[in-house]
Design a protein around this motif. Structure first.
Motif, mmCIF file in Angstrom:
data_model
loop_
_atom_site.group_PDB
_atom_site.id
_atom_site.type_symbol
_atom_site.label_atom_id
_atom_site.label_comp_id
_atom_site.label_asym_id
_atom_site.label_seq_id
_atom_site.Cartn_x
_atom_site.Cartn_y
_atom_site.Cartn_z
ATOM 1 N N ASP A 14 0.821 -1.098 0.048
ATOM 2 C CA ASP A 14 -0.055 -0.201 -0.046
ATOM 3 C C ASP A 14 0.950 1.339 -0.093
ATOM 4 O O ASP A 14 0.663 2.166 -0.629
ATOM 5 N N LYS A 17 2.295 1.610 -3.420
ATOM 6 C CA LYS A 17 1.052 2.268 -4.216
ATOM 7 C C LYS A 17 1.085 3.747 -4.228
ATOM 8 O O LYS A 17 0.841 4.524 -5.037
ATOM 9 N N LEU A 20 3.885 5.524 -5.649
ATOM 10 C CA LEU A 20 3.683 5.395 -7.223
ATOM 11 C C LEU A 20 2.645 6.517 -7.507
ATOM 12 O O LEU A 20 2.918 7.211 -8.375
ATOM 13 N N SER A 21 1.509 6.590 -6.769
ATOM 14 C CA SER A 21 0.464 7.507 -7.252
ATOM 15 C C SER A 21 0.956 8.961 -7.104
ATOM 16 O O SER A 21 0.729 9.817 -8.121
ATOM 17 N N LEU A 24 3.316 9.595 -9.779
ATOM 18 C CA LEU A 24 2.697 9.965 -11.332
ATOM 19 C C LEU A 24 2.154 11.488 -11.145
ATOM 20 O O LEU A 24 2.129 12.030 -12.293
ATOM 21 N N VAL A 53 -5.631 7.824 -13.195
ATOM 22 C CA VAL A 53 -4.983 6.450 -13.059
ATOM 23 C C VAL A 53 -4.298 6.603 -11.754
ATOM 24 O O VAL A 53 -4.453 5.736 -10.906
ATOM 25 N N SER A 54 -3.709 8.009 -11.300
ATOM 26 C CA SER A 54 -3.216 7.966 -9.844
ATOM 27 C C SER A 54 -4.480 7.836 -8.661
ATOM 28 O O SER A 54 -4.190 6.874 -7.814
ATOM 29 N N GLY A 56 -7.005 5.764 -8.981
ATOM 30 C CA GLY A 56 -7.534 4.374 -9.346
ATOM 31 C C GLY A 56 -6.438 3.519 -8.499
ATOM 32 O O GLY A 56 -6.727 2.701 -7.953
ATOM 33 N N ILE A 57 -5.063 3.993 -8.556
ATOM 34 C CA ILE A 57 -4.124 3.355 -7.860
ATOM 35 C C ILE A 57 -4.506 3.613 -6.433
ATOM 36 O O ILE A 57 -4.224 2.517 -5.698
ATOM 37 N N VAL A 58 -4.579 4.724 -5.836
ATOM 38 C CA VAL A 58 -5.018 4.917 -4.269
ATOM 39 C C VAL A 58 -6.110 4.135 -4.173
ATOM 40 O O VAL A 58 -6.164 3.718 -2.939
ATOM 41 N N THR A 60 -7.156 1.335 -4.666
ATOM 42 C CA THR A 60 -6.638 0.089 -4.444
ATOM 43 C C THR A 60 -6.104 -0.109 -3.063
ATOM 44 O O THR A 60 -5.846 -1.623 -2.463
ATOM 45 N N THR A 61 -5.641 0.683 -2.440
ATOM 46 C CA THR A 61 -5.023 0.564 -0.902
ATOM 47 C C THR A 61 -5.967 0.667 0.084
ATOM 48 O O THR A 61 -7.517 1.032 -0.281
#
Length: 126
Positions: A14, A17, A20-21, A24, A53-54, A56-58, A60-61
């Motif tokens: 997490d 992620k 990464l977010s 990005l 996209v960012s 979306g990644i967040v 998933t945490t």
């Protein structure tokens, strides 16, 4: 030991992620200014895609899921609110304006009386 995460504890994945977010988003903002020769429309669309996209990644945490759940529950609560009609809103607004005027008038009169009384006590008014 249990394989499930406890609420409030984030895993290393997490954290990666989230990093990464954020990376990005920073890269998207930097790219927006780096590609300043291109039309603004394309640059804004790029920022929006990278932002999507960012997000979306967040989502998933664990933090993202909690936030999405909170927003969903908040939306349900807002739907339960009984909103006032236009007439009720106008009447309430007029009452507030009238009371502000009356309180202002009372404070102005009190200020005038105190100013007059201080003037009499200090001998500046006769």
């Amino acid at each position: 030991m249990s394989d499930q995460q406890q609420p409030g504890k984030s895993s290393v994945i997490d954290t990666l992620k989230l990093i990464l977010s954020i990376s990005l988003l920073v890269a998207g903002i930097a790219g927006f200014y780096y590609f300043s020769a291109y039309p603004t429309l394309y640059r804004v669309l790029g920022i929006l895609v990278i932002g999507g996209v960012s997000v979306g990644i967040v989502l998933t945490t664990a933090i993202g899921r909690l936030t999405a759940s909170y927003l969903k529950e908040s939306r349900q609560e807002v739907r339960k609110v009984i909103w006032p009609t236009r007439q009720e809103t106008m009447q309430s607004t007029l009452v507030v304006v009238a009371l502000v005027f009356v309180v202002g008038l009372i404070l102005w009169l009190l200020d005038m009386v105190l100013f007059w009384g201080v003037g009499l006590l200090t001998g500046q008014r006769v």
